[in-house]
Design an enzyme around this catalytic site. Structure first.
Site, PDB file in Angstrom:
ATOM      1  N   TYR A 147      87.596   7.540 -94.119  1.00 47.17           N
ATOM      2  CA  TYR A 147      86.355   7.952 -93.490  1.00 47.17           C
ATOM      3  C   TYR A 147      85.185   7.382 -94.282  1.00 47.17           C
ATOM      4  CZ  TYR A 147      82.855  11.041 -91.400  1.00 47.17           C
ATOM      5  OH  TYR A 147      81.764  11.547 -90.746  1.00 47.17           O
ATOM      6  N   GLN A 149      81.601   7.059 -94.642  1.00 48.57           N
ATOM      7  CA  GLN A 149      80.260   7.526 -94.293  1.00 48.57           C
ATOM      8  C   GLN A 149      79.272   7.232 -95.423  1.00 48.57           C
ATOM      9  OE1 GLN A 149      79.524  11.404 -92.267  1.00 48.57           O
ATOM     10  NE2 GLN A 149      78.223  11.881 -94.027  1.00 48.57           N
ATOM     11  N   SER A 156      73.716  12.281 -99.397  1.00 50.01           N
ATOM     12  CA  SER A 156      73.285  13.516 -98.749  1.00 50.01           C
ATOM     13  C   SER A 156      72.512  13.243 -97.466  1.00 50.01           C
ATOM     14  CB  SER A 156      72.386  14.310 -99.701  1.00 50.01           C
ATOM     15  OG  SER A 156      73.110  14.720-100.829  1.00 50.01           O
ATOM     16  N   ARG A 326      97.590  33.524-129.285  1.00 53.11           N
ATOM     17  CA  ARG A 326      96.877  32.991-130.437  1.00 53.11           C
ATOM     18  C   ARG A 326      96.330  34.125-131.296  1.00 53.11           C
ATOM     19  NH1 ARG A 326      96.473  28.257-133.262  1.00 53.11           N
ATOM     20  NH2 ARG A 326      94.402  28.016-134.209  1.00 53.11           N
ATOM     21  N   ARG A 353      84.053  35.850-122.220  1.00 53.27           N
ATOM     22  CA  ARG A 353      84.090  34.554-121.564  1.00 53.27           C
ATOM     23  C   ARG A 353      85.200  34.478-120.521  1.00 53.27           C
ATOM     24  NH1 ARG A 353      83.993  30.581-126.587  1.00 53.27           N
ATOM     25  NH2 ARG A 353      84.765  32.352-127.764  1.00 53.27           N
ATOM     26  N   GLY A 421      90.155  24.943-130.703  1.00 48.10           N
ATOM     27  CA  GLY A 421      90.631  23.574-130.908  1.00 48.10           C
ATOM     28  C   GLY A 421      91.678  23.134-129.905  1.00 48.10           C
ATOM     29  N   THR A 442      79.035  18.347-106.457  1.00 49.28           N
ATOM     30  CA  THR A 442      78.150  17.376-105.810  1.00 49.28           C
ATOM     31  C   THR A 442      78.667  16.865-104.464  1.00 49.28           C
ATOM     32  OG1 THR A 442      79.086  15.661-107.260  1.00 49.28           O
ATOM     33  CG2 THR A 442      76.971  16.588-107.906  1.00 49.28           C
ATOM     34  N   GLU A 444      80.629  17.128-100.597  1.00 45.24           N
ATOM     35  CA  GLU A 444      80.628  18.035 -99.443  1.00 45.24           C
ATOM     36  C   GLU A 444      79.336  18.856 -99.400  1.00 45.24           C
ATOM     37  OE1 GLU A 444      83.085  17.741 -97.428  1.00 45.24           O
ATOM     38  OE2 GLU A 444      84.903  17.260 -98.557  1.00 45.24           O
ATOM     39  N   ASP A 446      75.662  18.529-101.781  1.00 47.41           N
ATOM     40  CA  ASP A 446      75.285  18.770-103.171  1.00 47.41           C
ATOM     41  C   ASP A 446      74.866  20.230-103.365  1.00 47.41           C
ATOM     42  OD1 ASP A 446      74.225  17.481-105.880  1.00 47.41           O
ATOM     43  OD2 ASP A 446      72.726  18.927-105.160  1.00 47.41           O
TER      44      ASP A 446
END
Lengths: 691, 691
Positions: A147, A149, A156, A326, A353, A421, A442, A444, A446
């Site tokens: 495709y 395009q 965009s 760990r 986190r 590490g 970015t 499909e 942005d």
């Protein structure tokens, strides 16, 4: 080769550790796995296809990281072809089967665009005659399509594409041409080395009425074009095509470029379900409503969310398992030298986190499911010529695409860093996944650009709500905006947390209020104060994010009334903890936005840190079983750190000591000699020849 | 090969665009470049070494992305050796010259650890006799050394290392041994295939007093050990050593693993400037003060900041130049079809991602310079046996290492995403840099872990300040804390922005107040309320970040009184805009923390968005010249998007069409055939043999 290291064991036993983690939680993993992954028989399909893949040498991932990018394409093509043969051998022909192969092989196949964008475009935009001609060849893989395009100069902005397709009224055909270098097709997957055919999107040029030597554009239209000879696989004269070279990820994929030099194609090349050039009048006849196309864009974005949750779950699986095994440092307040070192997952600095991301994977899940139902419902509406739901669907899917791919892309890296590490090493299993996934923010649409569409929609909705605050609401957004307008004069910021207690309904309310208030501010700035759109863009991006976060929070909360209530204890309570953790962590991340919109009380903001700590403590014992429920097979994880059996160090060592080809070569490190491989006498010529 | 694409040009001329950008700003780039990059003759050195590198084929980067990881090590070693020959040829022997080579070649050399940790450790911790014996061999590269500290099971927790070195009182030698698999040395650069020698850090075991068959550890000590035969380059019996395999980055580096089986080394192997085993009593004699070692750790961290600024400047250079050239969409409020599409750098949604990072590079610069002076001063103090400044230096360097490497690692990815689709391509020039730099947040002190040390220091300082609020302040932290304690009862949150006006002194004050207030809260929680350390960790991490941000802001602001004032207009004003943008953007990112500490007025928070927009509008015309001033040569950028001449699209196309080896091969895409390369008849055997 045996040596003294064969009998060595790690200081702490990872397998026993992980077993102990599993024993400490009573979550029923199988039940939760079925709850999460039953749609379209996902779990059964995964197991069935996994059994086959594991037997075939070509899908082995052991040495993949040691291959060069050109070798990765060779391998990718070989695998793509092998998958076709295997699917036929077992008579597995559904697109779900195909997607499962790609998911487990874990690389984008050079055939990828063929069955997705190429086939879809022909199916959705081809006339009956075109479909009849092309679809059998496509389904049989007699031709391989892509495709084309995006261009070098335009991605965009599709309306700005530079490739033209000019109608020749005499010869009744089109001339496809690239007037600039930046008109080169670019990035198009499967185009570089693989495809025989392409959908080429080009500006349709027709003669201006009354001025037959002047042409004007009727916008981008899709053309189906054979680009390479079926026998020699060489491009036809007038076409230049190739692979664009190495990228962050997608090593196995031949993203391509293509230019045309006055290349002629027959009239039948233009896909003509909705548009056709009249041979008599040289004008464009439109028939039917192409809005259905936006429906499929929405479907693609819905799939992006479901995909994002599995990617995030995979990163979290690796991080949770490894960080449970760990150990590093004894507790600073420990008084005994004999205490074991702490599991790093018991440090709040590691929890903060990983655990909110674990919760996020579930948040994405329920919203993905909701989007899927919404898509089905709106498809039905469209069949009945009701295009009303499309705007809401398109808006939600845009905002969520932006938010969810960002959360996931950032989440992978957050997990990686939390692993210290070893997270940087090949044993993490995250390198390829990360490199590939970084494309998602970015492509499909942005992530920053598409949020403008969301904001434009919300401003429009707020404008209507202000104009008629008592009109019957058509959707939850109308309801929210009407509620907001009625109450904004006497609204009191809400408490979501008292001490370590949370109030779930209040949580949902503050997310909603913030969305409404930011929508109102955007409406005020744009509609009342007439500020330039460009100046508002950052504010509008924040609005889209708030709106999308609100969808995630609301949908997760709604799940408690429906789907999750049937699960056996303690799963529903643990999922509720996930909900709270996702919501409060999100709230803390954007705390000032909640404060400035008067959504939440400052008392709650002060309480957030302790509330989040308490939620993480609640969730911690279930972490390993929660990731187990996502059922990511070891074959897919391809991760020493994330192995389901906990043999982290044994596997890291095995990869290095027994499976690293570099260790079979002895080098000459003496700078005085130009020789690189000791005894080769080659004087470095081998290396130079590669440059 | 000529074809019709040779004569094509991009729709918009990038070279002319960049020239116009440069013409639009009157900043004197040369002057600013000298201001930023004169230390140690950086600019002159860069030019001198660049001239040589550009001539040597082995440093060509064109095909580097197409090499496999094992090939990258081959190339890395060949380059390391070539650099040695070149340096001798031109008599360039300073370590600054060497570092410049590595900076411009832009890959970690397999010799990297030799001149850094290996040489430094011998120099700083070796006795006079050891130095006399080893240093000539080291400086001559007769041996290649590495530094083997981290292990499979222990990185951050050095005291937990598992490798032991047991003193044998009879034979007067040490026996180095790896009792567990996790005792394996791991990650150590240059160890895998290159090094002949290693500094091995091992737990020194000496007999317990009075119980000669029982041993106890005296902590980790460094030993210098030859690990491979000088002739055959094979490891000695009793040593297993190799390369750990592919990682996120560092493809050219042979990070290694190593285990010992009762391997014996002479007494002279232990580096003995500060410690020595007594042959008579089998006890450890300590002499001198090893704190000087922490000094050099601090120096390394100072260099990390200076390095971070150049890496960030590089990413920003690429992003600013490309986004000045890239155009996409006409202004939404535009009324004419004839308007050009907008440069994407004119979108606030692109500015908000790139321009604060441009400002951050300057913020890092002034703090890096300040750290450098602080290091010199504290070295002098140490020479006079005054170890006082070490604590402050160590604390600042830890907090800043954590903050600056995070800002830079995240900043690279932010720049990449701001470049949309092409940011994902090989033309960005950021792939290798990003892959390498992602190690920084976890090496040389994990970014989350080392912040605990900062917080511990600040709590100690606050405890002293509370105990004696009128003692003569020893440093700015004392001053700040005393000020805080005196004023906390009657403090009023400050305004930093009124409309689009900013108040620079108020900005510095709010960053300081926040640091002091968070320090006080931490003191209260730990010292008064006696909360467990672990429970406070997240809070302490935030404290460290606030403290470090305060250093960046204060130091940047101080620069206006000294260094920048001599620059010609408009540079000082533009740098002031950078200061404000960095500070207000940081403030907005952590707005709730400023609100909760009563540092800033809520009026200011409401004004932030407009103030930041205004600052970006001020900065925008100077963006290209500001990145020019960082003087990153095209050779180092290796980026189509960031080329200094603006020929973005020409270069992207050239890379793809003329320099991509994959395009020289024709493939067989037919799934029915096992052949991969068309006409090879190889049936896929080549690919399979690699797996």
């Amino acid at each position: 080769m045996l040596d003294f290291t064969d009998k060595l064991k790690p200081q702490y036993d990872g397998a026993a550790t992980l077993q102990a983690e599993r024993n400490a939680s009573t979550i029923n993993v199988d039940e939760l796995a079925k709850h999460l992954l039953s749609r379209d028989g996902f779990l059964e399909r995964q197991e069935r296809i996994l059994r086959v893949l594991e037997k075939e040498k070509i899908f082995k991932k052991d040495h993949q990281m040691n291959l060069s990018r050109p070798e990765r394409y060779h391998l990718g093509l070989a695998r793509a072809k092998a998958v076709q043969r295997i699917m036929r051998k077992y008579s597995w022909t559904t697109s779900e089967d195909y997607k499962m192969f790609e998911y487990l092989v874990d690389e984008v196949s050079p055939y990828h665009l063929h069955l997705t964008m190429f086939a879809t475009t022909v199916r959705e935009q081809g006339s009956e005659a075109q479909k009849k001609y092309w679809m059998p060849k496509i389904l049989n893989y007699d031709i391989i399509g892509c495709y084309a395009q995006s261009e070098l100069g335009h991605g965009s902005n599709v309306r700005g594409l530079e490739t033209v397709a000019k109608w020749d009224p005499q010869r009744k055909e089109f001339e496809i041409h690239s007037p600039y270098l930046t008109a080169s097709k670019w990035w198009n997957g499967s185009l570089g080395r693989t495809a025989t055919h392409a959908i080429v999107v080009a500006q349709l040029l027709l003669p201006k009425k009354g001025k037959e030597n002047e042409y004007e554009s009727h916008g981008p239209q899709p053309f189906i074009v054979q680009i390479r000879d079926q026998k020699t696989h060489q491009p036809f004269e007038g076409i230049v095509v190739g692979d664009i070279g190495p990228k962050y990820g997608y090593a196995s994929m031949d993203n391509g470029y293509m230019l045309f030099d006055h290349y002629r194609v027959p009239k039948s090349a233009m896909l003509s379900r909705y548009v056709e050039v009249s041979e008599e009048t040289c004008t464009l006849n439109r028939h039917g409503h192409p809005a259905v196309v936006y429906g499929s864009l929405t479907f693609v974005r819905g799939q992006i969310i479901m995909h994002a949750r599995l990617i995030l779950a995979r990163a979290v699986t690796v991080a949770v398992r490894y960080c449970s095994i760990r150990r590093q440092f004894r507790d600073r307040d420990s008084r005994s030298d004999q205490d074991d070192e702490m599991k790093v997952l018991d440090y709040p600095t590691v929890q903060i986190r990983i655990l909110p991301l674990l919760a996020t994977a579930f948040a994405l899940h329920y919203t993905g499911e909701m989007m899927y139902s919404m898509y089905i419902k709106s498809r039905e509406a469209i069949e009945n010529d009701d295009f009303g739901p499309l705007a809401e669907l398109h808006s939600a899917s845009s905002g969520l695409k932006s938010l969810c791919t960002m959360l996931t892309a950032d989440g992978i890296e957050t997990c990686r860093r939390a692993m210290g590490g070893h997270g940087f090493g090949g044993g993490s299993g995250l390198i390829g996944m990360n490199a590939d996934y970084l494309s998602k923010p970015t492509v499909e649409g942005d992530n920053w650009m598409i949020t403008q569409q969301v904001a434009a929609y919300l401003i429009k909705k707020m404008t209507s709500a202000v104009a008629d605050p008592t009109a019957p609401p058509k959707d939850p957004t109308d309801e929210l905006f009407q509620f907001y307008l009625k109450n904004r004069g006497h609204h009191i910021p809400q408490n979501v947390a008292h001490g370590t207690e949370t109030d779930d309904c209040a949580i949902v309310c503050v997310f909603k209020w913030r969305t409404a208030d930011l929508s109102y501010r955007a409406y005020q700035a744009r509609v009342i104060d007439k500020k330039p759109w460009t100046k508002l863009m950052i504010q509008l991006h924040s609005l889209s994010r708030a709106y999308s976060e609100q969808i995630l929070v609301t949908t997760f909360h709604n799940s408690f009334r429906t789907s999750t209530s049937t699960l056996s204890s303690p799963t529903p309570e643990v999922l509720r903890t996930c909900f709270r953790l996702y919501a409060l962590h999100t709230l803390e991340t954007s705390a000032s936005s909640f404060i400035l919109t008067n959504s939440v009380s400052s008392e709650s903001i002060y309480a957030l840190q302790d509330a989040i700590l308490a939620l993480m403590t609640e969730l911690r014992p279930h972490a390993v079983k929660l990731v187990d429920a996502w059922s990511i097979p070891d074959f897919l994880l391809a991760s020493a750190l994330g192995r389901s059996d906990g043999k982290v160090y044994e596997e890291l060592y095995d990869m290095a000591h027994r499976r690293n080809p570099l260790n079979r070569i002895t080098f000459n490190p003496d700078w005085r000699s130009e020789e690189i491989v000791l005894g080769s006498g080659d004087g470095g010529r081998h290396v130079l020849s590669k440059l």
